[in-house]
Design an enzyme around this catalytic site. Structure first.
Site, PDB file in Angstrom:
ATOM      1  N   GLY A 207      -8.270  -3.141  -3.618  1.00 41.55           N
ATOM      2  CA  GLY A 207      -7.267  -3.389  -4.754  1.00 41.55           C
ATOM      3  C   GLY A 207      -7.544  -2.958  -6.065  1.00 41.55           C
ATOM      4  O   GLY A 207      -7.964  -1.530  -6.026  1.00 41.55           O
ATOM      5  N   THR A 233       3.623  -1.951  -3.205  1.00 40.78           N
ATOM      6  CA  THR A 233       4.183  -1.599  -2.081  1.00 40.78           C
ATOM      7  C   THR A 233       3.794   0.025  -1.726  1.00 40.78           C
ATOM      8  O   THR A 233       4.074   0.693  -2.594  1.00 40.78           O
ATOM      9  CB  THR A 233       5.588  -1.971  -1.745  1.00 40.78           C
ATOM     10  OG1 THR A 233       5.686  -3.029  -2.135  1.00 40.78           O
ATOM     11  CG2 THR A 233       5.830  -1.616  -0.402  1.00 40.78           C
ATOM     12  N   ASP A 237      -1.168   2.895   1.532  1.00 36.43           N
ATOM     13  CA  ASP A 237      -0.721   3.867   2.598  1.00 36.43           C
ATOM     14  C   ASP A 237      -1.070   5.273   1.798  1.00 36.43           C
ATOM     15  O   ASP A 237      -1.359   6.211   2.591  1.00 36.43           O
ATOM     16  CB  ASP A 237       0.609   3.793   3.020  1.00 36.43           C
ATOM     17  CG  ASP A 237       1.065   2.577   3.672  1.00 36.43           C
ATOM     18  OD1 ASP A 237       0.178   1.949   4.383  1.00 36.43           O
ATOM     19  OD2 ASP A 237       1.931   2.237   3.641  1.00 36.43           O
TER      20      ASP A 237
END
Length: 289
Positions: A207, A233, A237
């Site tokens: 994170g 969000t 990815d």
């Protein structure tokens, strides 16, 4: 070289909320945005925007042709995305004022990919290409086995986390990426720490603290950039797509992770998912803390 992505494709419905809802709570949203998403689509867009040739293997419903067209616009090879008689996958995402989120996921067409479709796609792969999967589609084990037999570098992003799913593909993996909580869950399920795994490359994302890379019994930390996050969000990815693109282009892993950290930091300053993933020029020129 090519990155082959057996990956999900979703419509992301993102609700801006004052706080994440609790059990039984009815909450009014401040705003609704719809984006192209799904962990697979996000990674394909990220790797393509990072300069890698990327081919997506997946499925959408009759309602999802727009998603396939948008992936094409972003530079992804979409010839191996099938249109099936199952609704396109979608995610309902609540994002609070600090950029934290929770997600409800409907798998839809992402679990309607056929083994024939997978085999036909990978018949065009060449030894040394990369194959990546996430836990949002069917056929993960079949793809991992096929990738190993074809001499591909087999990569797995262990999310959404299920210990059984990770353990099923572990014997075939060259690269595993997971977050700190997922690493702890995998250890509880297997009794092994990530440093005990026989996978050649393992990255644990931390994170706002960055990422840790495990290789040949050693680990290295890569700190994150300090930015004002508005939406986390798709950041993981984006990181994964950029790391894979760096691997595909022959970068040393340290350089690939450093560049991926920059991309993820830039991503969290934006609202949205695949549609707002930064390209390589933006990542290189961004002024980050």
């Amino acid at each position: 070289m090519t990155i082959w992505n057996l990956g999900s494709i979703n419509a992301d419905m993102i609700y801006d909320v004052p706080h994440l809802p609790g059990p039984g709570e009815t909450l009014s949203a401040n705003r609704l945005d719809q984006f192209l998403g799904g962990k697979g689509a996000n990674m394909s867009v990220a790797s393509a925007r990072a300069g890698a040739r990327t081919a997506h293997i997946g499925a959408v419903g009759p309602d999802g042709r727009w998603a396939r067209d948008r992936l094409t616009e972003y530079g992804v090879d979409t010839r191996h995305i099938a249109v099936v008689e199952v609704p396109t996958g979608h995610a309902i995402i609540a994002v609070d004022a600090e950029g934290e989120n929770n997600i409800i996921l409907f798998q839809g067409a992402n679990h309607a990919i056929s083994e024939d479709q997978l085999g036909q796609a990978l018949s065009s792969a060449e030894p040394g290409d990369l194959l990546v999967m996430q836990n949002e589609t069917n056929l993960q084990v079949e793809a991992a086995k096929m990738g190993r037999e074809l001499g591909l570098t087999v990569c797995y992003a262990a999310a959404p986390f299920q210990a059984d799913a990770v353990q099923a593909v572990l014997p075939y993996l060259d690269f595993l990426i997971l977050n700190e909580i997922e690493a702890e869950q995998l250890q509880q399920a297997t009794g092994q720490t990530v440093s005990d795994l026989t996978v050649q490359h393992v990255i644990v994302t931390l994170g706002s603290k960055g990422a840790r890379y495990f290789h040949n019994g050693a680990d290295s930390d890569f700190p994150a950039h300090k930015v004002q996050a508005v939406d986390t969000t798709g950041a993981g990815d984006t990181f994964t797509g950029y790391v894979l693109a760096g691997m595909d282009r022959g970068m040393p892993m340290a350089q690939a992770i450093t560049q991926a950290n920059r991309a993820a930091a830039l991503m969290v300053t934006r609202h949205g998912t695949a549609d707002v993933i930064p390209d390589l020029k933006e990542v290189r020129e961004a002024q980050l803390g």
